[in-house]
Design a protein around this motif. Structure first.
Motif, mmCIF file in Angstrom:
data_model
loop_
_atom_site.group_PDB
_atom_site.id
_atom_site.type_symbol
_atom_site.label_atom_id
_atom_site.label_comp_id
_atom_site.label_asym_id
_atom_site.label_seq_id
_atom_site.Cartn_x
_atom_site.Cartn_y
_atom_site.Cartn_z
ATOM 1 N N ALA A 1 32.177 49.263 -61.217
ATOM 2 C CA ALA A 1 33.529 49.474 -61.758
ATOM 3 C C ALA A 1 33.928 50.943 -61.827
ATOM 4 N N ALA A 2 32.979 51.840 -61.660
ATOM 5 C CA ALA A 2 33.277 53.272 -61.734
ATOM 6 C C ALA A 2 32.767 53.960 -60.474
ATOM 7 N N ALA A 3 33.605 54.822 -59.879
ATOM 8 C CA ALA A 3 33.216 55.525 -58.657
ATOM 9 C C ALA A 3 33.860 56.907 -58.637
ATOM 10 N N ASP A 4 33.365 57.738 -57.702
ATOM 11 C CA ASP A 4 33.914 59.094 -57.516
ATOM 12 C C ASP A 4 33.913 59.890 -58.814
ATOM 13 N N VAL A 5 32.820 59.756 -59.543
ATOM 14 C CA VAL A 5 32.691 60.432 -60.838
ATOM 15 C C VAL A 5 32.061 61.810 -60.614
ATOM 16 N N ASP A 6 32.567 62.808 -61.338
ATOM 17 C CA ASP A 6 32.019 64.167 -61.227
ATOM 18 C C ASP A 6 30.823 64.377 -62.152
ATOM 19 N N GLY A 7 30.842 63.703 -63.306
ATOM 20 C CA GLY A 7 29.758 63.882 -64.257
ATOM 21 C C GLY A 7 29.528 62.617 -65.060
ATOM 22 N N VAL A 8 28.236 62.290 -65.277
ATOM 23 C CA VAL A 8 27.861 61.156 -66.131
ATOM 24 C C VAL A 8 27.083 61.690 -67.318
ATOM 25 N N VAL A 9 27.475 61.264 -68.522
ATOM 26 C CA VAL A 9 26.620 61.463 -69.683
ATOM 27 C C VAL A 9 26.012 60.097 -69.968
ATOM 28 N N ASP A 10 24.720 59.956 -69.639
ATOM 29 C CA ASP A 10 24.056 58.658 -69.813
ATOM 30 C C ASP A 10 23.286 58.661 -71.120
ATOM 31 N N LEU A 11 23.713 57.811 -72.039
ATOM 32 C CA LEU A 11 23.085 57.720 -73.362
ATOM 33 C C LEU A 11 22.209 56.481 -73.488
ATOM 34 N N LEU B 1 26.974 65.504 -61.274
ATOM 35 C CA LEU B 1 25.887 65.787 -62.216
ATOM 36 C C LEU B 1 25.637 64.599 -63.136
ATOM 37 N N LEU B 2 24.371 64.178 -63.214
ATOM 38 C CA LEU B 2 23.948 63.173 -64.196
ATOM 39 C C LEU B 2 23.249 63.881 -65.340
ATOM 40 N N VAL B 3 23.753 63.702 -66.556
ATOM 41 C CA VAL B 3 23.074 64.219 -67.741
ATOM 42 C C VAL B 3 22.387 63.028 -68.392
ATOM 43 N N ALA B 4 21.054 62.972 -68.219
ATOM 44 C CA ALA B 4 20.267 61.843 -68.732
ATOM 45 C C ALA B 4 19.766 62.226 -70.121
ATOM 46 N N ASP C 1 10.779 59.891 -60.601
ATOM 47 C CA ASP C 1 11.475 58.857 -59.816
ATOM 48 C C ASP C 1 12.985 59.087 -59.834
ATOM 49 N N LEU C 2 13.529 59.435 -61.013
ATOM 50 C CA LEU C 2 14.976 59.674 -61.111
ATOM 51 C C LEU C 2 15.364 60.914 -60.297
ATOM 52 N N ALA C 3 14.518 61.936 -60.356
ATOM 53 C CA ALA C 3 14.797 63.154 -59.577
ATOM 54 C C ALA C 3 14.825 62.838 -58.086
ATOM 55 N N ALA C 4 13.880 62.001 -57.628
ATOM 56 C CA ALA C 4 13.827 61.654 -56.203
ATOM 57 C C ALA C 4 15.047 60.835 -55.801
ATOM 58 N N ALA C 5 15.445 59.892 -56.668
ATOM 59 C CA ALA C 5 16.615 59.061 -56.358
ATOM 60 C C ALA C 5 17.881 59.912 -56.326
ATOM 61 N N ALA C 6 17.983 60.874 -57.223
ATOM 62 C CA ALA C 6 19.154 61.754 -57.243
ATOM 63 C C ALA C 6 19.197 62.618 -55.988
ATOM 64 N N ASP C 7 18.030 63.107 -55.597
ATOM 65 C CA ASP C 7 17.960 63.935 -54.391
ATOM 66 C C ASP C 7 18.412 63.138 -53.173
ATOM 67 N N ALA C 8 17.932 61.884 -53.095
ATOM 68 C CA ALA C 8 18.305 61.027 -51.965
ATOM 69 C C ALA C 8 19.806 60.730 -51.962
ATOM 70 N N ALA C 9 20.406 60.689 -53.163
ATOM 71 C CA ALA C 9 21.833 60.371 -53.272
ATOM 72 C C ALA C 9 22.725 61.615 -53.143
ATOM 73 N N GLY C 10 22.106 62.791 -53.106
ATOM 74 C CA GLY C 10 22.891 64.024 -52.975
ATOM 75 C C GLY C 10 23.616 64.420 -54.247
ATOM 76 N N VAL C 11 23.008 64.064 -55.395
ATOM 77 C CA VAL C 11 23.609 64.428 -56.682
ATOM 78 C C VAL C 11 22.554 65.161 -57.523
ATOM 79 N N ARG C 12 23.001 65.724 -58.651
ATOM 80 C CA ARG C 12 22.105 66.563 -59.468
ATOM 81 C C ARG C 12 21.789 65.870 -60.795
ATOM 82 N N PRO C 13 20.527 65.777 -61.185
ATOM 83 C CA PRO C 13 20.180 65.234 -62.498
ATOM 84 C C PRO C 13 19.718 66.340 -63.440
ATOM 85 N N THR C 14 19.986 66.170 -64.724
ATOM 86 C CA THR C 14 19.442 67.089 -65.719
ATOM 87 C C THR C 14 19.266 66.346 -67.035
ATOM 88 N N GLY C 15 18.398 66.855 -67.886
ATOM 89 C CA GLY C 15 18.288 66.338 -69.242
ATOM 90 C C GLY C 15 19.023 67.271 -70.185
#
Ligand SMILES: NC(=O)c1ccc[n+]([C@@H]2O[C@H](COP(=O)([O-])OP(=O)(O)OC[C@H]3O[C@@H](n4cnc5c(N)ncnc54)[C@H](OP(=O)(O)O)[C@@H]3O)[C@@H](O)[C@H]2O)c1
Length: 179
Positions: free
Chosen positions: A66-76, A97-100, A108-122
């Motif tokens: 239901a959500a696409a083309d998002v610039d940033g996620v705050v995942d709680l 950017l994913l803020v986990a 695993d999350l870092a590898a999946a983010a790399d494969a998707a071409g997006v950035r993860p951080t805590g």
């Protein structure tokens, strides 16, 4: 503000708008973002009042559909429940950017983010007087409101913890040290 550097017009997804999430909704709206929030449907009118442009009922709809083309996620929610952080990667546009928040970024999350071409951080909350002053100013200006679900005397702290750990709080649980 400090981690995602949200800009006006960007699309921001907040998963689990319960305790911390409603602040994120209001901060993102204050910064001029298009805000998408996940919560069960009873919360949706409240979240719209706080500034959510779109709401998704996570109990009936996979939010990544239901959500696409998002610039940033705050995942709680985190990957501990329904692999939410990993699923959130699918909503991001390239370079997003994913803020986990719970659990941070696993290998695993870092590898999946790399494969998707997006950035993860805590992110980890730390004492920050200047940030609290800024937040207090937003509250004084009526830009941000604080929902208090329930107040407990300190002697009932264990009961408050039990309620919080159930994972369905609306706003904050407050412990009082007087009265
Ligand atoms: N890293 C840090 O420094 C830091 C700081 C603060 C908090 N945290 C962590 O951040 C998380 C969120 O904290 P919180 O206080 O906001 O939690 P909370 O008050 O327990 O809020 C949880 C919310 O999540 C929703 N929810 C439950 N399961 C969900 C799912 N599978 N998908 C989407 N939404 C779901 C619930 O919605 P419904 O009631 O509508 O079902 C509820 O409103 C916690 O894990 C906490 O430990 C980390």
């Amino acid at each position: 503000m400090d981690t995602a550097h949200v800009q006006a017009g960007q699309r921001v997804l907040i998963t689990a708008a319960g305790g911390v999430g409603p602040f994120d909704v209001q901060f993102a709206r204050h910064l001029g973002a298009h805000v998408i929030a996940t919560a069960s449907s009873a919360r949706h009118p409240w979240l719209k009042d706080l500034g959510a442009d779109e709401t998704i009922d996570y109990t009936t709809t996979p939010f990544e559909e239901a959500a696409a083309d998002v610039d940033g996620v705050v995942d709680l929610v985190g990957d501990g429940h329904d692999r939410t952080s990993t699923r959130a990667l699918k909503t991001l546009s390239a370079g997003g950017l994913l803020v986990a928040v719970p659990g941070g970024v696993s290998p695993d999350l870092a590898a999946a983010a790399d494969a998707a071409g997006v950035r993860p951080t805590g992110v980890l909350v730390e004492p920050d007087g200047p940030a609290l002053t800024q937040i207090a100013e937003l509250i004084d200006a009526g830009e941000v409101s604080v929902e208090v679900e329930k107040t407990f005397p300190l002697a009932e702290a264990a009961t408050a913890h039990t309620q919080g750990e159930a994972g369905h709080t609306r706003g904050k649980l407050v412990l009082t040290t007087t009265g």
